[in-house]
Design a protein around this motif. Sequence first.
Motif, mmCIF file in Angstrom:
data_model
loop_
_atom_site.group_PDB
_atom_site.id
_atom_site.type_symbol
_atom_site.label_atom_id
_atom_site.label_comp_id
_atom_site.label_asym_id
_atom_site.label_seq_id
_atom_site.Cartn_x
_atom_site.Cartn_y
_atom_site.Cartn_z
ATOM 1 N N TRP A 249 34.160 38.194 37.288
ATOM 2 C CA TRP A 249 34.593 39.479 37.805
ATOM 3 C C TRP A 249 33.390 40.407 37.973
ATOM 4 C CZ3 TRP A 249 39.839 41.767 37.905
ATOM 5 C CH2 TRP A 249 40.826 40.784 37.910
ATOM 6 N N PRO A 250 33.539 41.435 38.812
ATOM 7 C CA PRO A 250 32.428 42.371 39.020
ATOM 8 C C PRO A 250 31.940 43.034 37.733
ATOM 9 C CG PRO A 250 34.086 42.672 40.723
ATOM 10 C CD PRO A 250 34.671 41.723 39.724
ATOM 11 N N ASP A 251 32.811 43.163 36.718
ATOM 12 C CA ASP A 251 32.394 43.811 35.467
ATOM 13 C C ASP A 251 31.703 42.846 34.510
ATOM 14 O OD1 ASP A 251 34.437 42.227 34.524
ATOM 15 O OD2 ASP A 251 35.701 43.876 33.823
ATOM 16 N N GLY A 252 31.504 41.593 34.935
ATOM 17 C CA GLY A 252 30.809 40.628 34.098
ATOM 18 C C GLY A 252 31.723 39.734 33.278
ATOM 19 N N SER A 253 32.994 40.023 33.240
ATOM 20 C CA SER A 253 33.930 39.201 32.477
ATOM 21 C C SER A 253 34.276 37.942 33.271
ATOM 22 C CB SER A 253 35.192 39.998 32.147
ATOM 23 O OG SER A 253 35.870 40.377 33.334
ATOM 24 N N ILE A 254 34.882 36.985 32.573
ATOM 25 C CA ILE A 254 35.314 35.733 33.179
ATOM 26 C C ILE A 254 36.809 35.586 32.989
ATOM 27 C CG2 ILE A 254 35.087 33.219 33.163
ATOM 28 C CD1 ILE A 254 32.578 34.514 34.098
ATOM 29 N N THR A 255 37.492 35.175 34.039
ATOM 30 C CA THR A 255 38.928 34.932 33.932
ATOM 31 C C THR A 255 39.239 33.516 34.379
ATOM 32 O OG1 THR A 255 41.117 35.821 34.472
ATOM 33 C CG2 THR A 255 39.536 35.717 36.246
#
Length: 246
Positions: free
Chosen positions: A166-172
């Motif tokens: 994700w753009p915020d650096g998280s992974i989904t």
Amino acid sequence: MLPIPATELNGTGTLGPYWTFYHAVVAEQLRRWLPDRPSLLLDLSGGRGRWPAQAARAGHRVVELVDFRRNGEPWLREADDLIHKVRADDLGFLPDASVDAVVAEERALSMDIMAESALTDVARVLKPGGRALVCVDSLVLGMAILAEQNYWAHLCQTGEVMLVPWPDGSITRCFTSLQLREVLADAGLEVEWIRPRTVLSPSTVDHVLGADGRSLSWLVRTELEAHPDDDDTVGIHLVASARKPA
């Protein structure tokens, strides 16, 4: 093209009417799904939703796994006598067959890369005949986010597991309905149904609510009376209900 811009996926921005509708659908779906009699409910949504308070108001006791680094949400205080918050990395503190139902809303299993392990633990703590309600990110959402970020090479991968940055650096972790069905079955749960959380588009919702603000309840009924079972071609999230064999 992303069905809902990434900047809107946190429920803020210009799609206010759609998110009002979305949360009304979730609340009504949970109301219909909850056990008929007072039960012990385990909530794995990480303290990110209103669902423990809704369950408590319906007379259920709730064990809520929550990250205490988050500020307390005001809507959780009204039912504190029935909500017990616990901070833990797993469900090891719960004995086998100890809870009547498990709710994993707010995309909790998509943010847990090892969803298989989490669901195995869910099946362990559920009583025979107990049920689980889970919500995950859909493959449609994952592919749209990759396309929005110009990760075209990732879209050509055919691996079993789709992990999306994700753009915020998280992974989904995103699922097809078949993958979600298999993960639940491998954990020892019998799938009752899998469907998109919503099939009505934001533009449709905005048009109907704009014409008549009193039509929200009608929209929610229309959504929940649709039966797009196992359809993962629409919707940003998939929701599934599964039962532990008696």
